[in-house]
Design a protein around this motif. Structure first.
Motif, PDB file in Angstrom:
ATOM      1  N   GLU A 325       1.978  -1.688  -7.431  1.00  0.00           N
ATOM      2  CA  GLU A 325       1.797  -2.563  -6.270  1.00  0.00           C
ATOM      3  C   GLU A 325       1.676  -1.746  -4.990  1.00  0.00           C
ATOM      4  OE1 GLU A 325       1.263  -5.599  -6.193  1.00  0.00           O
ATOM      5  OE2 GLU A 325       2.114  -6.565  -7.960  1.00  0.00           O
ATOM      6  N   PHE A 393      -1.858  -5.282   9.628  1.00  0.00           N
ATOM      7  CA  PHE A 393      -0.535  -5.816   9.349  1.00  0.00           C
ATOM      8  C   PHE A 393      -0.284  -5.877   7.841  1.00  0.00           C
ATOM      9  CE2 PHE A 393       1.732  -9.721   8.106  1.00  0.00           C
ATOM     10  CZ  PHE A 393       3.002  -9.345   8.489  1.00  0.00           C
ATOM     11  N   TYR A 394      -1.269  -6.360   7.099  1.00  0.00           N
ATOM     12  CA  TYR A 394      -1.050  -6.539   5.659  1.00  0.00           C
ATOM     13  C   TYR A 394      -0.920  -5.208   4.944  1.00  0.00           C
ATOM     14  CZ  TYR A 394      -1.863 -11.397   6.403  1.00  0.00           C
ATOM     15  OH  TYR A 394      -1.749 -12.673   6.847  1.00  0.00           O
ATOM     16  N   TYR A 397       2.518  -4.230   5.624  1.00  0.00           N
ATOM     17  CA  TYR A 397       3.361  -5.216   4.975  1.00  0.00           C
ATOM     18  C   TYR A 397       3.511  -4.921   3.483  1.00  0.00           C
ATOM     19  CZ  TYR A 397       3.767  -9.704   2.525  1.00  0.00           C
ATOM     20  OH  TYR A 397       4.102 -10.700   1.663  1.00  0.00           O
ATOM     21  N   MET A 398       2.379  -4.650   2.815  1.00  0.00           N
ATOM     22  CA  MET A 398       2.446  -4.423   1.370  1.00  0.00           C
ATOM     23  C   MET A 398       3.244  -3.164   1.045  1.00  0.00           C
ATOM     24  SD  MET A 398      -1.408  -5.412   0.415  1.00  0.00           S
ATOM     25  CE  MET A 398      -1.988  -7.060   0.790  1.00  0.00           C
ATOM     26  N   LYS A 401       6.988  -3.735   1.850  1.00  0.00           N
ATOM     27  CA  LYS A 401       7.522  -4.659   0.851  1.00  0.00           C
ATOM     28  C   LYS A 401       7.905  -3.902  -0.419  1.00  0.00           C
ATOM     29  CE  LYS A 401       8.133  -8.641  -1.029  1.00  0.00           C
ATOM     30  NZ  LYS A 401       7.265  -8.918  -2.153  1.00  0.00           N
ATOM     31  N   GLU A 402       7.002  -3.042  -0.889  1.00  0.00           N
ATOM     32  CA  GLU A 402       7.274  -2.308  -2.111  1.00  0.00           C
ATOM     33  C   GLU A 402       8.416  -1.338  -1.889  1.00  0.00           C
ATOM     34  OE1 GLU A 402       6.107  -4.157  -4.462  1.00  0.00           O
ATOM     35  OE2 GLU A 402       6.600  -2.413  -5.665  1.00  0.00           O
ATOM     36  N   GLY A 472      -7.836  -9.726   7.602  1.00  0.00           N
ATOM     37  CA  GLY A 472      -6.539 -10.258   8.000  1.00  0.00           C
ATOM     38  C   GLY A 472      -6.373 -11.705   7.607  1.00  0.00           C
ATOM     39  N   LEU A 473      -7.462 -12.481   7.706  1.00  0.00           N
ATOM     40  CA  LEU A 473      -7.329 -13.908   7.397  1.00  0.00           C
ATOM     41  C   LEU A 473      -7.356 -14.159   5.902  1.00  0.00           C
ATOM     42  CD1 LEU A 473      -9.484 -15.621  10.154  1.00  0.00           C
ATOM     43  CD2 LEU A 473      -7.020 -15.381  10.008  1.00  0.00           C
ATOM     44  N   PRO A 475      -6.502 -11.860   3.192  1.00  0.00           N
ATOM     45  CA  PRO A 475      -6.097 -10.604   2.560  1.00  0.00           C
ATOM     46  C   PRO A 475      -6.103 -10.719   1.038  1.00  0.00           C
ATOM     47  CG  PRO A 475      -4.211 -11.710   3.496  1.00  0.00           C
ATOM     48  CD  PRO A 475      -5.408 -12.505   3.901  1.00  0.00           C
ATOM     49  N   GLY A 476      -5.917 -11.943   0.541  1.00  0.00           N
ATOM     50  CA  GLY A 476      -5.834 -12.120  -0.900  1.00  0.00           C
ATOM     51  C   GLY A 476      -7.113 -11.714  -1.607  1.00  0.00           C
ATOM     52  N   TYR A 479      -7.326  -7.996  -1.748  1.00  0.00           N
ATOM     53  CA  TYR A 479      -6.209  -7.497  -2.542  1.00  0.00           C
ATOM     54  C   TYR A 479      -6.453  -7.692  -4.027  1.00  0.00           C
ATOM     55  CZ  TYR A 479      -1.490  -7.280  -4.384  1.00  0.00           C
ATOM     56  OH  TYR A 479      -0.386  -6.980  -5.123  1.00  0.00           O
ATOM     57  N   LYS A 480      -6.827  -8.916  -4.373  1.00  0.00           N
ATOM     58  CA  LYS A 480      -6.958  -9.235  -5.793  1.00  0.00           C
ATOM     59  C   LYS A 480      -8.271  -8.728  -6.363  1.00  0.00           C
ATOM     60  CE  LYS A 480      -4.654 -13.437  -7.187  1.00  0.00           C
ATOM     61  NZ  LYS A 480      -5.052 -14.835  -7.034  1.00  0.00           N
TER      62      LYS A 480
ATOM     63  N   PHE B  74      -2.364 -16.928  -0.527  1.00  0.00           N
ATOM     64  CA  PHE B  74      -2.681 -15.694  -1.256  1.00  0.00           C
ATOM     65  C   PHE B  74      -1.377 -15.092  -1.757  1.00  0.00           C
ATOM     66  CE2 PHE B  74      -1.620 -14.138   2.902  1.00  0.00           C
ATOM     67  CZ  PHE B  74      -1.065 -12.894   2.698  1.00  0.00           C
ATOM     68  N   VAL B  77       1.695  -8.551  -3.001  1.00  0.00           N
ATOM     69  CA  VAL B  77       2.737  -7.831  -3.707  1.00  0.00           C
ATOM     70  C   VAL B  77       3.628  -8.796  -4.471  1.00  0.00           C
ATOM     71  CG1 VAL B  77       4.186  -5.801  -3.491  1.00  0.00           C
ATOM     72  CG2 VAL B  77       2.713  -6.415  -1.625  1.00  0.00           C
TER      73      VAL B  77
END
Lengths: 495, 517
Positions: A325, A393-394, A397-398, A401-402, A472-473, A475-476, A479-480, B74, B77
């Protein structure tokens, strides 16, 4: 020599830009003054086309899901990501270069050729699993950059910066080579996976450790992590803005991706942990030093240089977290960093700030003259500072978070505090653009200077600003659909 | 076609419509500023109309959410982030306050800004988006995003259109609020990582399983972020600077809505997620609130600038809000809810009035005035009403709020309840002292004899536009004072439910029960 289709498709993404790089100087041979303008245009188009060719080929490769290899050259998802990343960065740099070089009055074909070679070298560096090939990639990406730093030979600082970069880079490269030799001497292999077994042993040979440290030093130099960062501000200041942007984004990415490959695919647990704890110390030092030094800068390019050092710290924090991750977060971070840093430098090109006129004083009040560009650049700055809901930011953030989930709460807090400090200096650009009044001296100089138009650099900036907001809007999606697949498909030994 | 969509996506519309309008208006060139201003105020008024049309049909006191929008956004992590907006008793009136104050402030500061007014109004709309988003967001990451997004327009409003020290004030504002919220982000991610969700309910369950020490630490970071925004003593130092330097519109919204998000954050997230720790730290919160009440009032008394005086009075009044929350009684918390609205109305009105006099006299120093009542009788009347509401005269809104809070604190089951209530009452006295003393020096007495003084620049009383701005506020001041039940009914169920979960010491015998019901 016979190449299978798979092997061919593994090297083709590298060949296309390399071919373009070889052809470009031929166009530069035309010295006829009457056609010079057309030749220039053709050269820039050629550079863009060869980058687009490489990009499109890799994009198709990505879509088909194929992960071809050619010996130690791994055009897997990670390599493909490196291709896409580097070529996009190079294309944005080429767009900005057209305007910037015209403002500097120094448009030469070899600049583009060197840029393409360097991009090829970066891809090679990020996609090889063999020490020799890694070294080749390292040199192929570095040597053109040394020359590119000094490309505008009318500027006195250019030579100094290029020389400084070359000397320090040469030392780093020799460290890397020495380390490789030691590793080869002990293990008898150049393959990362084999060497990884030795590093990962419960009680590794001290020579292996020394070798690993030296090789790691080579990586950290390219990432510009403390204590291998000293070249960064001077070189960034000396190079033309688009080259600096390319250097800051793509070199860092190539080195980080290569490091991920080494750690993710090559080194089993105890060795990887050892590397990670070393990296942890470097990461914290990098964060602290980069951010504190950036506070004191008056020159925007030097500020961005120190900020780029601090971003190396965040990326290394992701390496410390060390999970799949976290690696995904690093990939995301890199993509965001591409957009926001390219955008930050794009502003300088757009406003035609050449030579030394890149201080905060020089951009005072410019925001109200071209609010569109200034707003885009401001978005990039806020994104660099990690203010939501922008792409940067993301990324942070990621990674945080990890780190937190892996129990490194202290490091996450350090990272967060560092990014708080960073807000202060990132704010200085919007402050200068919008909050300060244009000084009388600057107004006078503006009037004396011929008007500048920078449509291509503006377009590049627009792309960057757009990416910063969209990533930013949503991110998914990135990411995915992208980052996660890089990590999942390329690494099989990720813990 | 629009109406059914609005019925199911009202909150999305409320949150994003101002942002989109603002973004479009930002593109207007400077010479089109009057048109941009007009469109901005029409948009804001339209939003108020739509919100009012949809919201006032709702039954007050209805338990549960009135509007909900919820969908998966979404996964980052491993933790899914939801687009979860809802409107319920806790945020109902704050949302209405926001959509109400924005067009009113625009009207009130119509001529205050001379340069780039179009951009300022556009940013103002974007700020409205951020505030509404933060108010209705239920998913904590979503809340965090809106929470930070609010900062940017405010930063530029202060930094570009503010007073002489605007750069300093804007940067201080930004750094202070970010400092609080970044540490909070770490805590947020930690809790969410353990819970596997950003939903407050799930996070609360996960938090309950953590060791008490961890809970307390996490609560403190949550509290830090919200306390900076409130602002609670000693984290308040950014507020006077930001308030004083901001243009009138910025000050009004800062006081009217932005500060409320801090105390709202306590009620909505910090206390429900960590109820045990919240009760554990209730005494500390109450002590800090009391210090804020008295300290804010004392410092306000010493001010020479009217706006700065109002700014410090904000510190004092918001201290009351936090005291009410810390009392952990239904009465006190309901009082805090009411006081949030009160402060939004009264202090907002005060800032508007200060802006009006500043636009005429170009000074805010108390010593520059004297005898203003002779020159501007209408203005004086409005100022006096708002002043009296601010110091809590019975039948005005200030009285009801402070009364309920002091009542709640007195009845609180904590040992410190009665002593704190006594000290806090001192704050009411002090606020009467500094406000009335200021009014005396500015409005009464003979006219300031100095021909260069501010009073001599006051050539015209309030215009019909300015009166139109003040009238609704004055009506609200009395309405809230006379019939607070209109505003209290919505939140009662939710407040009592939250307090039951918190398991604070039971309140003493509610002597004043009749007042609350």
């Amino acid at each position: 020599m016979y190449l299978s289709a798979g092997e061919f498709s593994a090297i083709l993404p590298l060949l296309i830009p390399a071919l373009g790089a070889c052809l470009l100087p031929l166009a530069a041979l035309d010295k006829d003054q009457a056609t010079v303008k057309w030749v220039r245009g053709a050269m820039f188009l050629m550079a863009l086309f060869s980058l687009a060719g490489g990009f499109l080929y890799v994009a198709r490769l990505w879509a088909s899901g194929a992960q071809p290899t050619y010996g130690p050259l791994q055009m897997d998802r990670l390599g493909q990501f490196a291709c896409i990343f580097t070529y996009v960065a190079a294309a944005l740099a080429v767009l900005q270069l057209w305007d910037h070089l015209h403002q500097e009055g120094w448009v030469k074909g070899e600049t583009l050729s060197l840029l393409l070679f360097s991009a090829t070298g970066m891809v090679l560096f990020a996609s090889s699993s063999n020490l020799i090939l890694l070294f080749l990639g390292l040199e192929l990406l570095s040597i053109p950059l040394y020359a590119l730093t000094a490309t505008v030979r009318t500027r006195p600082q250019a030579f100094e910066g290029g020389m400084k970069y070359f000397l320090t880079g040469a030392v780093a490269a020799s460290c890397f080579l020495m380390g490789s030799v030691l590793l080869y001497g002990v293990t008898g292999s150049m393959e990362l996976s084999t060497i990884g077994q030795f590093i990962g042993a419960a009680r590794p040979d001290p020579l292996v450790l020394v070798g690993t440290a030296l090789v790691l030093g080579g990586f950290l130099f390219k990432i510009s992590a403390v204590p291998f960062h000293q070249w960064t501000p001077d070189v960034y200041e000396a190079a033309p803005h688009p080259i600096t942007a390319f250097m800051s984004v793509a070199t860092k990415a190539a080195a980080v991706l290569a490091l991920l490959r080494v750690l993710g695919a090559g080194v089993p647990a105890p060795g990887a942990l050892r590397i990670q704890s070393a990296v942890a110390v470097v990461a914290i030092l990098t964060l602290v030093l980069g951010n504190l030094a950036a506070l004191a800068q008056e020159n925007i390019k030097r500020m961005l240089a120190y900020s780029s050092i601090s971003h190396a710290g965040y990326l290394l924090l992701g390496v410390v977290a060390g999970t799949a991750e976290a690696y995904t977060g690093i990939i995301f971070y890199l993509a965001a960093y591409l957009a926001m840093n390219m955008g930050a430098f794009g502003l300088l090109s757009c406003f035609g700030l050449v030579g030394d006129r890149t201080t905060f004083d020089d951009v005072k009040g410019l925001g109200w003259k071209r609010p569109d560009l200034a707003v885009l650049a401001t978005l990039c700055m806020f994104s660099l500072a990690g203010i939501p809901p922008l792409a940067g930011f993301y990324g942070k953030y990621m990674i945080f978070k990890e780190l937190i989930l892996q129990g490194h709460v202290g490091m996450a807090v350090a990272g967060v505090l560092a990014s708080l400090v960073s807000v202060y200096y990132y704010l200085r650009l919007p402050v200068a653009l919008f909050l300060d009044k244009r000084s009388e001296k600057a107004e006078r100089e503006d009037a004396e200077r011929p008007g500048f138009r920078a449509p291509l650099a503006g377009a590049a900036l627009l792309v960057c600003g757009f990416l910063v907001v969209v990533m930013g809007l949503f991110p998914g999606t990135l990411y995915k659909g992208f980052a996660k697949r890089v990590v999942e498909d390329a690494f099989h030994i990720v813990r | 076609m629009i109406t059914p969509w609005l019925n199911s996506h009202l909150l999305t519309f409320l949150v994003f419509a101002p942002f989109i309008l603002g973004a479009v208006l930002l593109l207007f060139p400077e010479r089109q500023a009057p048109l941009a201003k007009l469109l901005a105020i029409l948009g804001a008024t339209g939003l108020l109309a739509i919100a009012a049309a949809h919201l006032f049909r709702m039954q007050p006191g209805a338990a549960g959410a009135l509007f909900v929008e919820r969908s998966y956004w979404f996964t980052a992590v491993g933790v899914p982030v939801e687009y979860h907006l809802s409107l319920d008793g806790l945020n109902f009136w704050l949302v209405i306050l926001t959509v109400f104050l924005v067009p009113l402030t625009m009207l009130g500061t119509w001529n205050s800004l001379t340069s780039r007014a179009g951009s300022a109004f556009a940013l103002f709309l974007m700020l409205e988006s951020g505030m509404l988003g933060a108010l209705v967001a239920q998913d904590l990451l979503l809340f965090y995003l809106f929470w930070e997004a609010m900062l940017l327009p405010m930063y530029f409003l202060i930094g570009v259109w503010g007073g002489a020290e605007r750069k300093y004030a804007a940067t201080k504002f930004m750094l202070f609020t970010l400092a609080g919220s970044l540490l909070w982000l770490v805590a947020l991610l930690y809790t969410a990582g353990h819970a596997g969700s950003f939903s407050p309910e799930v996070m609360a369950q996960a938090a309950a399983r953590m060791p008490v020490k961890a809970q307390n630490l996490l609560f403190l970071t949550f509290a830090l972020a919200f306390a900076v925004k409130v602002p609670l003593f000693p984290l308040h130092t950014w507020l006077p600077d930001a308030h004083t330097e901001a243009p009138t519109a910025g000050s009004v919204i800062l006081a009217g809505v932005l500060l409320k998000l801090g105390s709202y954050g306590f009620l909505r997230f910090a206390i429900p997620i960590f109820p045990g720790s919240a009760v554990h730290y209730a005494g500390t919160l109450a002590a800090l609130s009391t210090v804020a009440i008295i300290y804010g009032a004392l410092v306000a008394m010493m001010q020479t600038d009217i706006k700065k005086l109002v700014a410090y009075s904000s510190v004092s009044h918001m201290g009351f809000v936090m005291l009410g929350i810390a009392s952990f009684t239904v009465v006190g918390t309901q009082g805090a809810m009411l006081q949030m609205l009160n402060h939004g109305i009264s202090t907002g009105a005060l800032f508007l009035l200060v802006g009006m006099i500043y636009d005429r006299a170009h000074t805010r120093r108390i010593a520059d005035f004297g005898g203003v009542a002779l020159r501007m009788p209408v203005f004086t009347a409005f100022f006096l009403i708002v002043t009296l509401s601010s110091i809590g005269l019975p039948l005005t809104n200030g009285f009801t709020g402070e009364f309920l809070i002091l009542n709640g604190t007195w009845l609180s089951g904590f040992g410190w309840g009665r002593a704190t209530a006594c000290f806090a009452t001192l704050g009411v006295l002090l606020s009467a002292a500094y406000m009335l003393w200021m009014v005396k020096r500015v409005f009464w007495g003979p006219e300031n004899p100095d021909p260069e003084s501010g009073t001599h620049h006051l050539h015209a009383d309030l215009t019909p536009r300015e009166i139109a701005v003040m009238l609704p506020l004055v009506v609200l001041i009395f309405w809230m004072g006379i019939h607070p039940q209109t505003f209290l009914g919505h939140s009662e169920t939710q407040v009592s439910r939250a307090l039951v979960q918190a398991q604070a010491p039971a309140a003493r015998t509610p002597v004043f029960d009749a007042e609350v019901k």
